[in-house]
Structures are given as structure tokens and as C-alpha cells.
Design a protein around this motif. Structure first.
Motif, PDB file in Angstrom:
ATOM      1  N   LEU A  22      -2.554   9.133  -4.821  1.00  0.00           N
ATOM      2  CA  LEU A  22      -1.763   9.198  -6.054  1.00  0.00           C
ATOM      3  C   LEU A  22      -2.499   9.848  -7.222  1.00  0.00           C
ATOM      4  N   GLY A  23      -3.814   9.947  -7.125  1.00  0.00           N
ATOM      5  CA  GLY A  23      -4.565  10.559  -8.214  1.00  0.00           C
ATOM      6  C   GLY A  23      -5.128   9.526  -9.179  1.00  0.00           C
ATOM      7  N   SER A  24      -5.945   9.986 -10.108  1.00  0.00           N
ATOM      8  CA  SER A  24      -6.632   9.082 -11.030  1.00  0.00           C
ATOM      9  C   SER A  24      -5.727   8.515 -12.120  1.00  0.00           C
ATOM     10  N   ASP A  25      -4.510   9.085 -12.267  1.00  0.00           N
ATOM     11  CA  ASP A  25      -3.592   8.603 -13.302  1.00  0.00           C
ATOM     12  C   ASP A  25      -2.660   7.506 -12.794  1.00  0.00           C
ATOM     13  N   ALA A  26      -2.854   7.051 -11.572  1.00  0.00           N
ATOM     14  CA  ALA A  26      -1.994   6.017 -11.009  1.00  0.00           C
ATOM     15  C   ALA A  26      -2.143   4.707 -11.783  1.00  0.00           C
ATOM     16  N   VAL A  27      -1.054   3.962 -11.847  1.00  0.00           N
ATOM     17  CA  VAL A  27      -1.034   2.656 -12.525  1.00  0.00           C
ATOM     18  C   VAL A  27      -1.074   1.558 -11.473  1.00  0.00           C
ATOM     19  N   ILE A  28      -2.019   0.618 -11.605  1.00  0.00           N
ATOM     20  CA  ILE A  28      -2.089  -0.524 -10.699  1.00  0.00           C
ATOM     21  C   ILE A  28      -1.136  -1.593 -11.215  1.00  0.00           C
ATOM     22  N   LEU A  29      -0.079  -1.869 -10.449  1.00  0.00           N
ATOM     23  CA  LEU A  29       0.932  -2.830 -10.875  1.00  0.00           C
ATOM     24  C   LEU A  29       0.578  -4.259 -10.490  1.00  0.00           C
ATOM     25  N   VAL A  50      -2.894  -3.888  -2.832  1.00  0.00           N
ATOM     26  CA  VAL A  50      -2.714  -3.277  -4.150  1.00  0.00           C
ATOM     27  C   VAL A  50      -1.382  -2.538  -4.179  1.00  0.00           C
ATOM     28  N   ILE A  51      -0.618  -2.768  -5.249  1.00  0.00           N
ATOM     29  CA  ILE A  51       0.615  -2.013  -5.480  1.00  0.00           C
ATOM     30  C   ILE A  51       0.353  -1.051  -6.634  1.00  0.00           C
ATOM     31  N   ALA A  52       0.542   0.237  -6.397  1.00  0.00           N
ATOM     32  CA  ALA A  52       0.254   1.267  -7.401  1.00  0.00           C
ATOM     33  C   ALA A  52       1.462   2.162  -7.580  1.00  0.00           C
ATOM     34  N   ALA A  53       1.522   2.839  -8.727  1.00  0.00           N
ATOM     35  CA  ALA A  53       2.647   3.726  -9.023  1.00  0.00           C
ATOM     36  C   ALA A  53       2.161   4.928  -9.813  1.00  0.00           C
ATOM     37  N   ILE A  54       2.901   6.020  -9.707  1.00  0.00           N
ATOM     38  CA  ILE A  54       2.614   7.239 -10.467  1.00  0.00           C
ATOM     39  C   ILE A  54       3.935   7.938 -10.736  1.00  0.00           C
ATOM     40  N   ASP A  55       4.080   8.480 -11.916  1.00  0.00           N
ATOM     41  CA  ASP A  55       5.259   9.260 -12.274  1.00  0.00           C
ATOM     42  C   ASP A  55       4.909  10.726 -12.101  1.00  0.00           C
TER      43      ASP A  55
END
Length: 392
Positions: A22-29, A50-55
Motif C-alpha cells: 500500500l505504500g508509506s501513506d497507508a493508514v493503520i485502522l 493489521v487492518i490498513a487502508a489507502i486512498d
């Protein structure tokens, strides 16, 4: 927005997978320890989920902050103007639409995100976008019940990602106010309905019932041109009787003092030609059921009566709930919340309305008669809690 779950032997390993995909800008939810592997229930080992998200459409994902260490929330300062309070947001200023058009895939991902948030059990365990996190912390400082905060968090996250994760704290506050208003929309709000002849105010000692009653009566006389009369059953305090007599003299309305049910019935018959008859009751320790029973011995609640339970916002919510339960045998139409000017914490209004499915008639913010009386509405209640109204 892309949301994905990762499982690894350690947090560094999980973060490595997140950054790789996802890259370094991913958000860890969310992150938690889970057990994997094993044989017939034995020899399982701990892993990190870990649940992560990226726009993908946003150059930089929003910064996140743990709810354990939120930054200070700055309340907007908007003077209350009664039911006419306008909290519509200036969409031109933000460039955001409150009803954005989103593709089905994005809506599906948002739905999955809300389910993940729900399954976590609390916002405590999740890192959230900074403006959302700050606002939820503000609601906590307002003593809003945690289950309401958790439900609001799902609404705010959905709004956040539908708007491209570029919203301001003002936008988040507006979304929160709208969600609270919708939550309260089915309840009855506003002052005297004029559908019933008798208006009764009950509640514990020290909440300002007599003064509040005088404010409401003055509004009915001066604003609505109604003929008004007073009945008081507060025979325990001579000062209370004299206080109400003073208000009656100022408003040029009659008053009767009732010591028992026969007196009460005689007084109601005497005032049969008046538009509204206001009934003042004794301020007693209503955590004792005996005093509620005594009240029923003096007042005929079978009459055509609208009953308001008066509670002070300076009281503990637990005490409010006990008082509300003690009055379970008496139908409470609405609450009146007093002493807004003596506190900065208003969440109990929402909590009490939500828990007992009871709306709010009035808010009071001072001792002046006939001023310092505000007709309540879902909008004013929501804006007061989120900090949009400044009562000084």
C-alpha cells in the motif's frame, strides 16, 4: 479507497507487508493479537493482525492520531438564537458536497471499513483521521455515552472517505451535528404544546423548578397571549410559595396553594376558564419512592396534563437516571434541562433523551425571568453538545 487485512508474526513484519503493497501513506485502522496454526486446538502461536487502508485518488493519506493522546478541540463560537439557530455549512468555502456521488466499489469498501470498526468494539483500539479523532475526543469530554460515540465514529468515517479525506474539523463537527439531530428526530421537542390544559413541572430539589415555571408562564402570557393561572403543591417551603406568589403578582395571574388532592381538584375547577394552568411541585429527594407516591396523593395525574421533568446539567448522569426511573409510574412528556450557564458539559442531554426515548422542552441558562429560557430542538441540542452554541 483500498482496505486490506494483513497477518504476520510481528508488527515490524506486518508493517513491512503494508508498506510493500500500500505504500508509506497507508493508514493503520486497527491492530490486534490473534492466534494461528496449531493442531487440534494445541500449539497455537500469537500473530499480529493489521487492518490498513489507502486512498489511491489522494496524494497523501490523512494523518492519524491515537485517541489516547488527542490534541485540543477548538469549539466554534456561535451565539444561540433559539430555534432559529442556523448551522448550515458554507459548501463554497470547503468545496465539499455533503451528498457526494461515489462509485459502488468505494461504497462497498466504506461498508467493510464500518464493519471492521464495529467488530473492534470501541474506537479506543483504532487510529482515526486526525479531525475525526479530535472531534470524538471532544464528545467524550462532553460525557456522551461511549456506545453513541462508537456509532457516530462510523458515520464520520464514511463521510470522511466519501469526501476524499480532505475535510476540515468544521466539516466533521457539522456531520456530527447532523447525525445527532437524526438520532433525536423521532422524539418530541419544543415547549408547551397548548394541547393540554395543565402543565406540571416535577423534579428534585435545587434544580430551579419554580423559576423555570415562571419563565414558561411569562412566555405564554407575553409571547402567546394566553390566560394563565398557577397552582402550587410545594407546601414544604414557605419561601417557595412566596416566590411563586411574587411571580404571579408580576404577571397579574391568580394562584392557589394546594395541600391535598381535594384542594387540587377544587383549584382546577376554579381555573377551568384559563388557557393554561401551571403546577409547581415540592422539590424533594425523589430517589426515595415515598416522595413520588406523596406527589401522586396531591396531584391528579389523570387530568389533562403535560408533565416536564426538570433536571440540572450540573448533576451526575447516574443521579439523573435514578430520578427518571423513580418517576416511571408518571408519564413524562419531556425534559427541561437547567443550569447550562453553570457547566460546560452537555452530553447528558443526548444520553438521557436517547436512553429513555424522551424529548426536551426547554433549556435554561440563567436566573432572569422571563429571559434565559430556550425552546429546545434537535438542532439546538446537537449544536450545544458539539460546541457550536456559546452560552454566556
Amino acid at each position: 479507497m483500498k482496505v486490506k487485512k494483513y497477518t504476520a508474526s510481528s508488527m515490524p513484519e506486518a508493517m513491512k507487508q503494508v508498506r510493500s503493497e500500500l505504500g508509506s501513506d497507508a493508514v493503520i485502522l486497527n491492530s490486534r493479537v490473534v492466534q494461528t496454526g496449531g493442531f487440534m486446538g494445541f500449539f497455537k502461536k500469537n500473530s499480529i493482525e493489521v487492518i490498513a487502508a489507502i486512498d489511491p485518488d489522494t496524494e497523501m493519506a490523512p494523518k492519524t492520531v491515537s485517541l489516547d493522546k488527542p490534541k485540543a478541540y477548538t469549539q466554534p463560537s456561535i451565539k444561540a438564537e433559539g430555534p432559529k439557530t442556523d448551522f448550515n455549512h458554507d459548501k463554497k468555502r470547503t468545496g465539499l458536497s455533503l451528498t457526494p456521488v461515489a462509485d459502488k466499489e468505494l461504497l462497498k469498501e466504506i461498508s467493510q471499513l464500518k464493519e471492521m470498526l464495529k467488530s473492534s468494539g470501541s474506537t479506543d483500539a483504532i487510529s482515526l483521521p486526525e479531525p475525526v479523532s479530535r472531534h470524538l475526543h471532544h464528545l467524550r469530554n462532553q460525557d456522551v455515552d461511549q456506545h453513541i460515540i462508537d456509532e457516530l465514529s462510523g458515520v464520520l468515517l464514511e463521510k470522511w472517505y466519501l469526501n476524499g479525506a480532505a475535510a476540515s474539523e468544521d466539516d466533521v463537527a457539522e456531520w456530527s451535528a447532523e447525525a445527532i439531530q437524526q438520532r433525536l428526530a423521532e422524539l418530541s421537542f419544543g415547549g408547551v404544546s397548548f394541547k393540554k390544559k395543565f402543565v406540571n413541572v416535577i423534579g428534585p430539589t435545587g434544580v430551579g423548578k419554580t423559576t423555570t415555571l415562571a419563565k414558561i408562564a411569562a412566555e405564554c402570557v407575553l409571547k402567546h397571549q394566553k390566560s394563565v393561572a398557577f397552582i402550587t403543591t410545594d407546601t414544604y417551603r414557605i419561601a417557595a410559595i412566596e416566590q411563586l406568589k411574587t411571580y404571579a403578582k408580576i404577571l397579574d395571574v391568580p394562584i392557589e396553594v394546594c395541600y391535598n388532592l381535594d384542594d387540587f381538584k377544587a383549584a382546577t375547577g376554579k381555573f377551568s376558564q384559563y388557557d393554561v394552568v401551571f403546577i409547581d411541585t415540592a422539590g424533594r429527594n425523589f430517589r426515595n419512592q415515598k416522595y413520588v407516591d406523596d406527589l401522586k396523593d396531591v396531584i391528579d395525574f389523570n387530568e389533562e396534563m403535560e408533565t416536564f421533568l426538570v433536571l440540572a446539567l450540573t448533576s451526575k448522569q447516574k443521579d439523573m437516571e435514578e430520578i427518571r426511573k423513580q418517576f416511571s409510574l408518571i408519564h413524562i412528556n419531556k425534559y427541561i434541562f437547567t443550569k447550562l450557564d453553570e457547566t460546560s458539559v452537555y452530553g447528558s442531554m443526548l444520553n438521557m433523551a436517547d436512553k429513555f426515548s424522551t424529548g426536551i422542552a426547554y433549556l435554561t441558562n440563567g436566573q432572569d425571568v422571563p429571559d434565559d429560557l430556550i425552546g429546545a430542538s434537535p438542532e439546538i441540542t446537537a449544536n450545544t453538545i458539539i460546541g457550536a452554541n456559546n452560552y454566556e
